[in-house]
Design an enzyme around this catalytic site. Sequence first.
Site, short mmCIF file in Angstrom:
data_model
loop_
_atom_site.label_atom_id
_atom_site.label_comp_id
_atom_site.label_asym_id
_atom_site.label_seq_id
_atom_site.Cartn_x
_atom_site.Cartn_y
_atom_site.Cartn_z
N ASP A 146 -4.26 43.31 66.51
CA ASP A 146 -4.30 44.32 65.45
C ASP A 146 -3.95 45.69 66.02
O ASP A 146 -3.25 46.48 65.37
CB ASP A 146 -5.70 44.39 64.84
CG ASP A 146 -6.01 43.16 64.00
OD1 ASP A 146 -5.13 42.27 63.94
OD2 ASP A 146 -7.11 43.09 63.44
N TYR A 167 -0.29 46.05 66.46
CA TYR A 167 0.34 46.19 65.15
C TYR A 167 0.17 47.63 64.64
O TYR A 167 1.11 48.27 64.18
CB TYR A 167 -0.29 45.19 64.17
CG TYR A 167 0.24 45.29 62.77
CD1 TYR A 167 1.40 44.61 62.40
CD2 TYR A 167 -0.40 46.06 61.81
CE1 TYR A 167 1.90 44.71 61.11
CE2 TYR A 167 0.09 46.17 60.52
CZ TYR A 167 1.24 45.49 60.17
OH TYR A 167 1.72 45.58 58.90
N SER A 198 5.32 28.20 30.04
CA SER A 198 3.97 27.76 30.41
C SER A 198 3.97 26.24 30.48
O SER A 198 4.99 25.60 30.20
CB SER A 198 2.94 28.30 29.43
OG SER A 198 3.31 27.90 28.15
N LYS A 240 -2.77 23.86 41.37
CA LYS A 240 -2.58 24.86 40.32
C LYS A 240 -3.58 25.98 40.59
O LYS A 240 -4.78 25.80 40.49
CB LYS A 240 -2.82 24.24 38.95
CG LYS A 240 -2.56 25.21 37.82
CD LYS A 240 -2.61 24.49 36.47
CE LYS A 240 -2.17 25.41 35.35
NZ LYS A 240 -3.05 26.56 35.17
N ARG A 274 3.79 38.09 33.82
CA ARG A 274 4.46 37.16 32.92
C ARG A 274 4.58 37.77 31.52
O ARG A 274 5.58 37.57 30.83
CB ARG A 274 3.68 35.86 32.88
CG ARG A 274 4.20 34.85 31.91
CD ARG A 274 3.41 33.56 31.99
NE ARG A 274 3.92 32.58 31.07
CZ ARG A 274 3.57 32.50 29.79
NH1 ARG A 274 2.69 33.35 29.30
NH2 ARG A 274 4.10 31.60 29.01
N CYS A 279 -38.82 44.68 45.56
CA CYS A 279 -40.26 44.60 45.74
C CYS A 279 -40.60 45.52 46.90
O CYS A 279 -39.95 45.50 47.94
CB CYS A 279 -40.64 43.16 46.08
SG CYS A 279 -42.26 43.02 46.86
S1 IVH Z 1 4.88 26.21 37.52
C1 IVH Z 1 7.71 26.05 34.21
N1 IVH Z 1 3.24 25.91 39.54
O1 IVH Z 1 -0.09 27.93 35.58
C2 IVH Z 1 6.73 26.03 35.27
N2 IVH Z 1 2.53 27.17 37.68
O2 IVH Z 1 0.54 27.35 32.29
C3 IVH Z 1 5.95 27.25 35.30
N3 IVH Z 1 0.29 28.14 37.91
O3 IVH Z 1 1.89 30.36 33.98
C4 IVH Z 1 4.77 27.22 36.12
N4 IVH Z 1 -0.12 27.37 39.93
O4 IVH Z 1 0.56 31.03 36.07
C5 IVH Z 1 3.42 26.43 38.33
N5 IVH Z 1 1.89 25.63 41.40
C6 IVH Z 1 2.09 26.14 40.20
C7 IVH Z 1 1.11 26.93 39.57
C8 IVH Z 1 1.36 27.42 38.29
C9 IVH Z 1 -0.59 28.09 38.93
C10 IVH Z 1 0.06 28.84 36.63
C11 IVH Z 1 1.17 29.77 36.20
C12 IVH Z 1 1.63 29.31 34.88
C13 IVH Z 1 0.46 28.48 34.41
C14 IVH Z 1 0.98 27.33 33.57
#
Ligand code: IVH
Length: 682
Positions: free
Chosen positions: A34, A37, A83, A119, A140, A442
């Site tokens: 660190d 850096y 989504s 996810k 988004r 306390c």
């Molecule tokens: S792909 C068309 N991959 O989940 C594909 N999404 O409702 C678009 N998310 O808005 C998303 N991890 O915010 C993708 N490994 C991942 C993800 C991911 C989290 C979220 C993202 C998206 C929502 C899907």
Amino acid sequence: MKKDDIKKEIEKLREDINFHNYSYYVLDNPVISDAEYDKLMRQLEELEAKNPHLITPDSPTQRVGAKPLEKFGTITHTMPMLSLKNAFKFEEAKEFDERVKRLLSPQPKEEIEYVAEPKIDGLAIELIYEDSRFTAGSTRGDGYTGEDVTQNLKTIKSIPMRLLKGQRARGKGQEIETANIKIPSRLEVRGEVFLPLKAFEKINKDREKSGEPLFANPRNAAAGSLRQLDSRITASRPLDIFCYGVGVIGGVKFTTHWETMEALKTFGLKTNPLIKKCNGIEAVLEYHQEIEKKRDALPYEVDGIVIKVNDIEFQGRLGVITRSPRWALAYKFKPREETTKIKSIEVGVGRTGALTPVAIMEPVEVGGVTVERATLHNQDEIDRKDVRVGDTVVVARAGDVIPEVVMVIKEKRTGQEKTFKIPEKCPLCNSKVERIGAIHFCTGGLSCPAQVKGTIKHFVSKRAMDIDGLGDKHIEQFVDDGLIKDVADLYYLTMDNLLKLERWAERSAENLMNAIEKSKHPTLPRLIYALGIRQVGEHMAHVLAEEFGSLEGIIKTDKEILLAIHEIGPETAESIYDFFHEPHNIKVIGKLKKAGVVFPQMKKIAGKLAGKTFLFTGALTSFARDEAKDLVEKQGGKAASSISKKIDYVVIGAEPGSKYDEAKRLGLKVITEEEFKRLLKV
Ligand code: IVH
């Protein structure tokens, strides 16, 4: 240096810093310390300060904006941000797989190859790189247009300001199959910004202390942090990112999603290391189970997996329906939020005496774990959420974080619910409860059973009474067996007592008895520190010892006198005063004395510097900071650690910090190290 050389030097520093950033924040595999850096950063800052016309927006020094914005602009996504459709059961994932096969014509004979990835529960963002430079980033939003959060995204250290050339982008555990791939002239990267769970907990703890409303979950905390108009606030939150896809890419074509992810890695972007190819839907199921098992151990919140058809040509053939791609699916885990009913509210007492209201609920399974207790944090949180006994509430848990009550479902109220107030007396020892900031404490200190173990552990510790051979386990055993109830009881232990306990033999018992005996002659600061008075650490114990000269002196003092002492603020004064006005504590102190613990007297040292207070800032060359402080104290003076009008001399070393500016503002006497030495005559 010549003009051109300066420019080159600046470029070289930037490139090195970018690379070390990448090693540290993306690969989690730093190659320099660190301090090294920091040195590179300082060199760059200095060169740029002297040559401001050479500062570029992508310089590592420009990650935090100087001024807050008035409002966010908007950015229209070149390609809409879609989504995902959700699945909760394996049957639904199977249906998805069958639909994929059916819709692909000609139908593939083999199983579909998927890429599966965690996810992440954060917020989706888009990063735009033009000619390898990060030029803009947005949320988004509604999928078509998002907020321009470029300045805030720049504060995230795992987001490169410049993309790396392939050959440098290799590191531990980051095998790259597609090295040396060309960086597209325009690259839109999509990913999830998130807050690691530890940081989430810390932010909420700090907010709890200062009485600010808490974030309900890491996702809200991440979104709240990224959508700050003042990027300095965003910079103070350790946000991170996993990139999971691309928007428009200029001049380069990828054939699979896997290859795209590999390319992002080579460019120095952070992708999730748990991403995996799964051949067929059965393999996806296995992956789902594997990640769900790992879920609690991961340092960030994951609410399921995402599966994507790997072949990009297949993706095109499958297309999009109602703003979700037909080639991807979110296959969720069991939810981490459930509703249940509060049966009662109990108050827990922590090691420091902090009272925490805990909701006792009808047991409910939250994300695979049965939960029946959830923290309500403090009275302000109870009032803000209007939580009452009998309420139907939403409870949530994230990772190993203690479950908490997120909100009340007010529609379910019957009128029978009862409001709750933290009691005025400690539920365990009946001592007075006092409120400091948002937290109730306390005041029972040395005699409150909940605090007893913690207090004893602190009392015997090395920097306090230093009773050797008495570990945490022993203390728990002694307290659980009713052998000791407060710190003074240690001095009433006998060989007989010890030998009757499990795991104690003649020799170890004798050693402990000797160690206890030896501890009966502490110095005054150690004795004060050992008592475990809230806000009184080692330094404050020294201040008190020198100021009052005896424990009796502190016991007899009042708040006014305490407040007049440099370094003692209202909270500390209150805490010290209350400690010595709690009858239990006075009783324990009496017991200590009776047992033969010597309460030393300390004469005020009438040295040359008597009555003078010093503050040091910047690096000294002749002594270490602590040495300088010792020298001052030896001659009867005091060394302060924070600035105030009560300071007589501010000693400045090399590169003094903000204290120097503050000293000038307050009009304090500022002296150099040389002048300080003359005062000391060393
Ligand atoms: S792909 C068309 N991959 O989940 C594909 N999404 O409702 C678009 N998310 O808005 C998303 N991890 O915010 C993708 N490994 C991942 C993800 C991911 C989290 C979220 C993202 C998206 C929502 C899907």
